[in-house]
Design a protein around this motif. Structure first.
Motif, PDB file in Angstrom:
ATOM      1  N   GLU A  18       0.808  -1.208   0.000  1.00 26.59           N
ATOM      2  CA  GLU A  18       0.000   0.000   0.000  1.00 26.59           C
ATOM      3  C   GLU A  18       0.848   1.268   0.000  1.00 26.59           C
ATOM      4  N   LYS A  19       0.190   2.378  -0.280  1.00 27.05           N
ATOM      5  CA  LYS A  19       0.861   3.674  -0.212  1.00 27.05           C
ATOM      6  C   LYS A  19       1.162   4.020   1.240  1.00 27.05           C
ATOM      7  N   LYS A  20       2.109   4.928   1.438  1.00 25.42           N
ATOM      8  CA  LYS A  20       2.487   5.336   2.786  1.00 25.42           C
ATOM      9  C   LYS A  20       1.310   6.021   3.468  1.00 25.42           C
ATOM     10  N   PRO A  21       0.862   5.477   4.614  1.00 21.85           N
ATOM     11  CA  PRO A  21      -0.291   6.081   5.306  1.00 21.85           C
ATOM     12  C   PRO A  21       0.091   7.388   5.994  1.00 21.85           C
ATOM     13  N   LEU A  22      -0.869   8.299   6.078  1.00 21.16           N
ATOM     14  CA  LEU A  22      -0.632   9.595   6.719  1.00 21.16           C
ATOM     15  C   LEU A  22      -1.310   9.700   8.081  1.00 21.16           C
ATOM     16  N   GLU A  23      -2.190   8.729   8.379  1.00 25.24           N
ATOM     17  CA  GLU A  23      -2.933   8.774   9.638  1.00 25.24           C
ATOM     18  C   GLU A  23      -1.995   8.664  10.837  1.00 25.24           C
ATOM     19  N   VAL A  24      -2.432   9.210  11.972  1.00 22.88           N
ATOM     20  CA  VAL A  24      -1.565   9.295  13.149  1.00 22.88           C
ATOM     21  C   VAL A  24      -1.694   8.089  14.077  1.00 22.88           C
ATOM     22  N   GLU A  25      -2.750   7.282  13.942  1.00 19.65           N
ATOM     23  CA  GLU A  25      -2.944   6.156  14.853  1.00 19.65           C
ATOM     24  C   GLU A  25      -1.749   5.209  14.805  1.00 19.65           C
ATOM     25  N   GLN A  26      -1.529   4.506  15.905  1.00 20.26           N
ATOM     26  CA  GLN A  26      -0.353   3.650  16.010  1.00 20.26           C
ATOM     27  C   GLN A  26      -0.338   2.542  14.963  1.00 20.26           C
ATOM     28  N   LYS A  27      -1.505   2.050  14.571  1.00 16.85           N
ATOM     29  CA  LYS A  27      -1.526   0.970  13.574  1.00 16.85           C
ATOM     30  C   LYS A  27      -0.909   1.431  12.255  1.00 16.85           C
ATOM     31  N   TYR A  28      -0.980   2.723  11.981  1.00 16.61           N
ATOM     32  CA  TYR A  28      -0.357   3.257  10.772  1.00 16.61           C
ATOM     33  C   TYR A  28       1.114   3.616  11.010  1.00 16.61           C
ATOM     34  N   GLN A  29       1.438   3.946  12.254  1.00 15.69           N
ATOM     35  CA  GLN A  29       2.850   4.138  12.603  1.00 15.69           C
ATOM     36  C   GLN A  29       3.630   2.845  12.385  1.00 15.69           C
ATOM     37  N   LYS A  30       2.972   1.726  12.637  1.00 20.70           N
ATOM     38  CA  LYS A  30       3.621   0.419  12.455  1.00 20.70           C
ATOM     39  C   LYS A  30       3.976   0.190  10.991  1.00 20.70           C
ATOM     40  N   ILE A  31       3.128   0.641  10.098  1.00 13.77           N
ATOM     41  CA  ILE A  31       3.425   0.510   8.667  1.00 13.77           C
ATOM     42  C   ILE A  31       4.577   1.442   8.281  1.00 13.77           C
ATOM     43  N   ARG A  32       4.542   2.669   8.799  1.00 13.10           N
ATOM     44  CA  ARG A  32       5.604   3.638   8.487  1.00 13.10           C
ATOM     45  C   ARG A  32       6.947   3.213   9.083  1.00 13.10           C
TER      46      ARG A  32
END
Length: 472
Positions: free
Chosen positions: A433-447
């Motif tokens: 997937e594209k780099k997520p911009l959301e701040v929740e931790q589940k998206y931090q894990k992807i980043r």
């Protein structure tokens, strides 16, 4: 005076109890690490519970901290050297993990408040574009079904019997006798998925470097049946034989379908797969469970990537099936990367099996491995223990309650139950997937994975390969 004595005792005990409670509150609030762990374990409840309910949870949490500290001190005195190849190593590594009474009490208290405050918010957690993403999300979740038991039947028995016959001429007499005893015990106890059983089998098979131990293990334990094996030579997909593994004669139609599936995998992974995989195999597990499976990649050798032909059509044309195919294959690639020799110290022994047991993997993982960096940043031992208690709870909704408390931290309920599942899913999403911009931790894990240039290279190559596949 005698009449006042009981009253005095009650007052003394009351004061003592209040002091004890006050001490626990101060213990939690004054020690920063404990305070952070408390915030972590209660998750979304911190925004809902009343002050007196929070104090009640802090008291239970402090008792849990005290209990864990005692257990840590005891384990430090009792632990054995994991480099040991002694017979008790298997029993030490795969002993049944038992949740303490304090951990269960904490989980029960958390579940009580989760039902009170968060259960009605389930529908509100859905994002506005959930319907648009439903096909992809459902495809991802479809790859994450857990095999909790093996339905043993005559087919699996025949596969196991043939596999043992093939091994008889390869293993030493002593090893074959030992393996036979392990298999007989496994069959009588129906312990086909038990990690300790798998480790015992692997401890014998891995002595023989010219056989494919994990593929053989899968057939002995009824996990799957191997239908065909292929390697790519000069751009052509060639069927090959694997030592000690017998496959059925293929019909023209099956051979065509299998080669189409292999071609899809090779086009998806392209220049990536030769580093990790020697060849591709087709298998079936008769019931929907495993969609893809990677094996025999340990000990500095390339492994094999398999796909269940029953779960995919020959063409893989619709969006749902494509997403399911991409996700299942890339998840196995992530698993292989996470268990590679640069991440895990296999010189410590053959403790890691195909069961993906996090408690075992963390023992053998290197300190700077992706897994341990991920765990230290996004998990802690308290949160992990609560997820474990939820997974073994007699309350069938305990796992759902845990996820509700931590829905901002995990991509779905399945991955919330285990750090290894969590990192595999996060890495797969990073790859796809594209780099997520959301701040929740589940998206931090992807980043998190964008911190590693070698993984960015793989992601970029996969994106190019998928684009080419979509254009065909």
């Amino acid at each position: 005076m005698k009449k006042k004595f009981p009253i005095i005792l009650i007052v003394i005990f009351s004061i003592f109890a209040l002091l004890k409670i006050a001490f626990f509150y101060i213990y939690i609030d004054s020690v920063r690490d404990n305070s952070i762990k408390f915030e972590s374990i209660i998750g979304a409840l911190r925004y809902s519970i009343k002050p007196y309910e929070e104090n009640s949870l802090k008291f239970t949490f402090a008792q849990l901290i005290h209990s864990l500290n005692n257990d840590i001190n005891k384990s430090d005195n009792d632990k054995i050297n994991i480099n040991s190849q002694s017979e008790n190593m298997t029993d030490y590594l795969y002993n049944v993990k038992i949740a303490s009474n304090q951990a269960i009490s904490m989980n029960n208290a958390l579940n009580k408040y989760t039902k009170k405050y968060l259960l009605h918010d389930m529908d509100k957690e859905k994002s506005p574009d959930m319907d648009k993403e439903k096909t992809i999300e459902d495809a991802y979740l479809d790859t994450q079904e857990i095999i909790t038991n093996i339905k043993w039947d005559e087919k699996k028995s025949a596969v196991q019997k043939l596999q043992m016959q093939n091994l008889k001429s390869i293993l030493s007499k002593e090893d074959y006798t030992s393996l036979t005893e392990i298999i007989d015990t496994m069959n009588s106890e129906e312990s086909y998925l038990t990690a300790s059983t798998h480790q015992k089998i692997l401890s014998i098979l891995l002595k023989y470097t010219d056989i494919d131990s994990y593929l053989i293990l899968g057939q002995l334990c009824g996990k799957f049946k191997i239908l065909a094996y292929y390697e790519i030579e000069n751009g052509s997909i060639i069927q090959k034989e694997l030592k000690a593994i017998t496959t059925d004669t293929l019909s023209t139609a099956d051979d065509k379908k299998y080669k189409n599936l292999i071609n899809m995998q090779s086009l998806l992974l392209d220049v990536i797969y030769p580093k990790y995989f020697k060849g591709f195999f087709i298998f079936t597990d008769d019931e929907k469970g495993l969609l893809a499976y990677a094996s025999d990649f340990q000990n500095k050798q390339r492994g094999y990537l398999g796909i269940d032909s029953a779960d995919f059509s020959s063409g893989i044309t619709n969006d749902f099936e494509k997403s399911r195919f991409y996700h299942s294959v890339i998840s196995e690639l992530a698993r292989v990367i996470l268990l590679g020799n640069d991440q895990v110290d296999y010189s410590k022994g053959n403790g890691i099996t195909d069961s993906d047991n996090f408690d075992i993997i963390r023992i053998f993982s290197k300190k700077d491995s992706y897994l341990m960096q991920f765990y230290n940043r996004f998990w802690d031992d308290m949160l992990y223990q609560d997820s474990f208690v939820s997974s073994i709870s007699t309350d069938e909704n305990a796992k759902k309650y845990f996820f509700l408390r931590h829905s901002r931290e995990f991509l779905n309920e399945y991955v919330s139950q285990d750090p290894f599942r969590d990192i595999i899913e996060s890495m797969a999403r990073f790859m796809l997937e594209k780099k997520p911009l959301e701040v929740e931790q589940k998206y931090q894990k992807i980043r998190f994975f964008y911190e590693f240039s070698e993984l960015i290279d793989i992601k970029q190559r996969l994106a190019l390969n998928i684009k080419h596949l979509e254009e065909q």
